[in-house]
Design a protein around this motif. Structure first.
Motif, short mmCIF file in Angstrom:
data_model
loop_
_atom_site.label_atom_id
_atom_site.label_comp_id
_atom_site.label_asym_id
_atom_site.label_seq_id
_atom_site.Cartn_x
_atom_site.Cartn_y
_atom_site.Cartn_z
N ALA A 31 -2.56 4.35 1.48
CA ALA A 31 -3.20 3.50 0.34
C ALA A 31 -3.59 4.49 -0.72
O ALA A 31 -3.37 4.30 -1.88
CB ALA A 31 -4.00 2.39 0.59
N ALA A 32 -4.47 5.14 -0.43
CA ALA A 32 -5.47 6.34 -1.59
C ALA A 32 -4.24 6.91 -2.05
O ALA A 32 -4.10 7.11 -3.35
CB ALA A 32 -6.32 6.94 -0.70
N GLU A 38 -3.85 -1.00 -3.59
CA GLU A 38 -4.58 -0.34 -2.42
C GLU A 38 -4.77 -1.31 -1.09
O GLU A 38 -4.48 -1.02 -0.20
CB GLU A 38 -6.08 0.13 -3.03
CG GLU A 38 -6.64 0.95 -1.78
CD GLU A 38 -7.94 1.88 -2.59
OE1 GLU A 38 -8.41 1.31 -3.57
OE2 GLU A 38 -7.99 2.72 -1.92
N LYS A 39 -5.37 -2.82 -1.65
CA LYS A 39 -5.72 -3.62 -0.69
C LYS A 39 -4.57 -4.29 0.36
O LYS A 39 -4.34 -4.47 1.21
CB LYS A 39 -6.40 -4.79 -1.31
CG LYS A 39 -7.84 -4.67 -1.53
CD LYS A 39 -8.40 -6.15 -2.06
CE LYS A 39 -9.88 -6.09 -1.72
NZ LYS A 39 -10.35 -7.43 -2.18
N GLU A 61 -3.11 -1.56 2.64
CA GLU A 61 -3.95 -1.42 3.64
C GLU A 61 -3.73 -2.69 4.69
O GLU A 61 -3.69 -2.38 5.73
CB GLU A 61 -5.35 -1.32 3.38
CG GLU A 61 -5.93 0.07 3.11
CD GLU A 61 -7.30 0.24 2.10
OE1 GLU A 61 -7.87 -0.94 2.05
OE2 GLU A 61 -7.66 1.48 1.83
N VAL A 64 -2.44 4.92 -4.64
CA VAL A 64 -3.23 4.55 -6.06
C VAL A 64 -3.34 5.87 -6.94
O VAL A 64 -3.10 5.85 -7.95
CB VAL A 64 -4.65 4.26 -5.70
CG1 VAL A 64 -5.62 4.20 -6.70
CG2 VAL A 64 -4.36 2.81 -4.89
N ARG A 94 -6.29 -1.85 -7.63
CA ARG A 94 -7.47 -2.08 -6.46
C ARG A 94 -6.41 -3.12 -5.51
O ARG A 94 -6.45 -3.07 -4.21
CB ARG A 94 -8.56 -2.84 -6.90
CG ARG A 94 -9.85 -2.89 -5.97
CD ARG A 94 -10.83 -3.07 -6.77
NE ARG A 94 -10.82 -4.24 -7.54
CZ ARG A 94 -11.15 -5.64 -7.02
NH1 ARG A 94 -11.31 -5.49 -5.59
NH2 ARG A 94 -10.88 -6.57 -7.48
#
Ligand code: ADP
Ligand code: MG
Length: 478
Positions: free
Chosen positions: A163-164, A224-225, A228, A167, A221
């Motif tokens: 996920a990082a 990313e969420k 994840e 982003v 954000r």
């Protein structure tokens, strides 16, 4: 860590053209519903689409910026599906022959390592309209203002692993399209939105698992969420003995979860075929070279130049070149003030960005212009004011009290450089503090700071710091 995530992103980016991709209707955001829906947008019988040259040039600009091959003869296709906000019953898009073929984007990971993410393709297409559910009881409203807005859809290779990283990739891509001036990048207004394709596989295996696609996530954000969540969900399903179904999912920002929306269509469900109303798009090498010449300096090149030309650390240079407008601001400050580039950088990064962030302002709306800040830095350089007083002047400038010179004059802040005046202030302080003087002379060096503070106070902070330190040291030594 027995599982590994495999992620590929599709980004829909609205191009910053005045009119739509195939008609002259306006594209401005926020107009009254259906006031920007002309006959082409509505798909009336007999109307013909005409490609917007600006949209094409912007797509090519993007391709050149990522080192892609520009397709000399690209083709528009019809992609058929039914949806109330798509009056024609098909979307005009590109399929086998997209305008941008290949390319890559370098992202920087937290550990400072650079990773290259392949870009499969980027194609031009038209946006759909919007279905409105709020403010309607029992029915759905349709606003076709957005229908026909030019998009590029940028498809990454499945080379993202967390996920990082996703982003980092999105932020880099966002920075690039804004730098290029081909998109406003406004995520709240939907100008830059992402579909996240996620699958998991056992680490060390080379085959991909079945992926899900989470649609239209419109903040870094949330992406990313959503990713994840999806990684954890898929691992959970597989470890419990289940299987992942290829499907389209929706992210719910309130719960941080994704849920199934529909099973995924295959390309042949869409009955793609070349749009007979549109000629193939032919671009010559001369066209491409002319567009290449119009490319602005890109973020990485600018950062490297800042490091060289202004002897800035990588971090400072990165912050200053994050946005083209900020980089321009900084360069104006350096040129106009004639000040030390590092000192100028400190003012822009520390003081200016600090206050802008606090007040939620963009650099474009800074109450202190680059020329104003340069004026302040010039007064420090010519020793009219000390660096410390300058902080006070800067805050007054930010509050709209005028130029540095006007504030220095109005508040009587001109630095005292007359050494005899500073010396007599020091004499007074020493005479008033015999105890501290004795202690200092007996070896308590720390008291030097006490005397500096007293002398500064006596001169309302206006004493030239260098002269004050030097004279004080002499006098204290006796
Ligand atoms: P579609 O248009 O049907 O969504 P594409 O083949 O264009 O399909 O792929 C869409 C995205 O899915 C691409 O970004 C690609 O990298 C990614 N992708 C493909 N296979 C996988 C997989 N197994 N896991 C994760 N992402 C994938
Ligand atoms: Mg897709």
């Amino acid at each position: 860590m027995t599982w590994e995530a495999v992620i590929g992103l599709e980004v829909h980016c609205q191009l910053l053209t005045k009119s739509k991709i195939f008609s002259g209707a306006a594209t401005a955001y926020g107009a009254e519903p259906n006031t920007q829906a002309d006959a082409v947008t509505l798909g009336f019988p007999g109307v013909l689409p005409v490609l917007n040259g600006d949209a094409l040039r912007m797509a090519i600009k993007f391709g050149l910026a990522i080192g892609a091959k520009i397709t000399g003869r690209s083709v528009f296709n019809r992609k058929h599906y039914f949806y109330p906000d798509l009056p024609k019953g098909y979307q005009i898009t590109q399929f086998e022959l997209p305008i941008v073929d290949g390319g890559k984007l370098d992202i920087e990971l937290a550990d400072g390592v650079t990773k290259s993410i392949g870009i499969t393709r980027a194609h031009m297409e038209e946006d759909a309209g919007k279905s409105l559910h709020e403010n309607f009881a029992g029915v759905t409203g349709i606003d076709l203002n957005r229908a026909g807005t030019p998009l590029i859809e940028i498809v990454s290779e499945p080379e993202i692993r967390s996920a990082a990283e996703a982003v980092a990739y999105l932020k880099k891509l966002h920075q690039l399209v804004v730098y290029l001036g081909i998109s406003d990048g406004n995520m709240q207004e939907g100008s830059f939105r992402c579909d996240a394709n996620v699958s998991v596989r056992k680490r060390g295996t080379s085959e991909f698992g079945t992926r899900t696609e989470t649609k239209n996530v419109n903040s870094f954000r949330y992406v990313e969420k959503a990713i994840e969540y999806e990684i954890e969900r898929q691992i959970g399903v597989i470890e419990a003995g289940g299987t992942i179904h290829q499907e389209t999912r929706l992210f719910n920002p309130d719960t941080g979860e994704t849920r199934s929306m529909r099973s995924k269509e295959n390309a042949n469900d869409y009955r793609y075929f070349p749009d007979p109303d549109l000629l193939p798009v032919v671009v010559t090498l001369e066209d491409i070279e002319a567009i290449r010449l119009s490319l602005p300096e890109l973020p990485e090149a600018k950062r490297n130049r800042f490091m060289q030309q202004y002897a800035l650390a990588r971090y400072d240079a990165s912050v200053l070149t994050a946005e083209a407008a900020l980089a321009d601001y900084y360069e104006t400050v350096v040129k106009t003030s004639g000040g030390d580039p590092k000192i100028c950088a400190n003012w822009v990064i520390g003081d200016l960005l600090g206050l802008l962030n606090k007040q939620n302002l963009e650099i474009e709306n800074s109450p202190v212009s680059a020329a104003d800040l340069a004026g302040l830095i010039a007064r420090i350089a010519d020793k009219t004011i000390s660096g410390k007083i300058a902080k006070e002047v800067f805050e007054a400038m930010f509050a709209g009290e005028g130029s540095a010179d006007a504030i220095i004059k109005a508040k009587g802040l001109v630095q005292i450089t007359d050494e005899s005046a500073i010396a007599s202030a020091i004499d007074e302080i020493i005479a008033r503090n015999p105890g501290q003087l004795a202690e200092y002379r007996a070896g308590k060096d720390k008291l030097f700071g006490f005397f500096v503070g007293q002398a500064m106070k006596a001169t309302q902070g206006k004493a030239n710091p260098e002269a004050l330190n030097r004279l004080l040291k002499d006098k204290l030594a006796g």
